[in-house]
Design an enzyme around this catalytic site. Sequence first.
Site, short mmCIF file in Angstrom:
data_model
loop_
_atom_site.label_atom_id
_atom_site.label_comp_id
_atom_site.label_asym_id
_atom_site.label_seq_id
_atom_site.Cartn_x
_atom_site.Cartn_y
_atom_site.Cartn_z
N CYS A 188 -20.45 -5.22 79.38
CA CYS A 188 -20.94 -3.77 79.00
C CYS A 188 -22.34 -3.46 79.11
O CYS A 188 -23.28 -4.33 79.36
CB CYS A 188 -20.69 -4.12 77.12
SG CYS A 188 -19.06 -4.29 76.70
N ASP A 189 -22.67 -2.29 79.13
CA ASP A 189 -23.83 -1.89 79.03
C ASP A 189 -24.29 -0.53 78.47
O ASP A 189 -22.94 0.07 78.42
CB ASP A 189 -24.61 -1.56 80.59
CG ASP A 189 -26.00 -1.41 80.76
OD1 ASP A 189 -26.84 -2.23 80.47
OD2 ASP A 189 -26.20 -0.05 80.72
N SER A 190 -25.19 -0.24 77.60
CA SER A 190 -25.50 0.82 76.78
C SER A 190 -26.73 1.65 77.20
O SER A 190 -27.57 1.12 77.50
CB SER A 190 -25.46 0.27 75.27
OG SER A 190 -24.26 -0.16 75.04
#
EC number: 3.6.1.9
Length: 516
Positions: A188-190
């Site tokens: 994941c990456d935000s």
Amino acid sequence: MSVSVILASSSPSRRRVLLQAGVNPNVSVSHVDEPAALEAAAARFGGRVADLDAKQRVEILARAKARAVASYYRSVAQVAADAHGEQVTAYPLQAPQVTDAGAGGVQSDETQTGSQSRFAGAKPPVADARFRPADVKHSSDGTSDIDRTVTQDFSGLAVPTRTEPLDEAMAGLHGFESSSHGPLIIGCDSMFLFGGETFGKPHTPQVARERLTAMRGKSGELWTGHCVIDFATGRELTEASHARVRFADYTDEQVEAYVSTGEPLEVAGCFTLEGLGGPFIESVEGDPSGVLGISLPLLRRLTGKLGIDWTWLWNWQNTSAVQPGFGSRPQAQDSDIELRVAAATSPQGRIRQPGDGWVECVCGSRHWGRHGAAGILLARRDERTGEVTDIVMQHRAQWSAEGGTWGIPGGAITAGETPIEGALRESYEEANITPDDIEVVGTHREEHGPWAYTTVIAFEKPGHRVDPHPNDDESLKIGWVPVPNVAGLKLLTAFRTDWPGFTERLDRLAREYKGK
């Protein structure tokens, strides 16, 4: 069906969201160079990083993280599959009984010999629940007058052993490549899109202060990329979630107070919905769990497309065992063992992996690892003579069991991996022992019935060099120690007991080992 999950992120928020949804993941940090990953992707598109929008960026980074962890696990699985040699299994709880007088003696030589020959060519039965080492006095409530996290010293007993080819010993064990699905690797990456600019983590108080001041009373979009890889099939899916977040009209003093807590420095957009920043968020339009860093609805859809039902990821027993007070779900039960959480003396914020927990053993000790434990005994050989010269040793952190002693890097095995795979994973996470640089040439397993520890014996591959160093907080020091110096160290009890046998076996293996 049960499918284990590997989270390619050390984010406490992402792990917490999964735990609350009944999924206790194994955490494996990807160590991806994010700027380099974005630059490489932009080059493939024939443009610049500045040309990538928020959705593209978070998907690129989520994919890079998941692929990096998947690649590492494939290396572990391959080295484990290539392992050869023999497994020697020791059964200390089937050694001749200590005399009733409790004087530290054992039964007669005749009885010892009979016990050893009794198990030749056949596996001994499980541990005798009546066994108690002579130097442990148990009070009426079943507790010991010594620290029960100290492994018992079996060096004075004639311990029965069984030797068999390693491939036979590992046959039938559930490992990374033996399932039709999983483990499921999630990257994941935000990023936060505000005023046409993409914000990652601010890292410094000054940047956080500037961003929070600009954001008050306004709104922006939180984008979170998700990449899910099914390790068994190699199938991969990537998608992003987003939500619009509106902020309150907070004061300068509140900004200053929030920045001083340090919370906004290492989170995308410099705010947290579930933390101290929550009261300053007026509304969220869209997926709230995506704002927390990992979208549960999106993950459910992606896993479904991979042919994995979301309920297969539930491992409530694991989550309850390491997360006290987690809902009202039942605690893990076993008729032979009692599971305990890690010692309260471990560092605050330390990640608890699914296999972490104490096992109450019939030998009177508490052992670490709900599914057992394993470590790597890695040896270096003289390039000219082939003789073993050094081994990798770990000076254990003071907060750990028998803290301050020396042993080999390793730890708890998690569900869905073999002891060899667990040892390879743990030694990389703790000591930077890279799987591709070593070759497994045998194992030694100490069998306690409800629990076992497997020492995985390995050599550096010819032409390869392992550079061990601490990767986490479990070690005071890790490095190569000359073999003649090992006995002079303050050794972990179990390793001190086994070291004379290990030296003999290493010498024999060195004479036989040809390498690749």
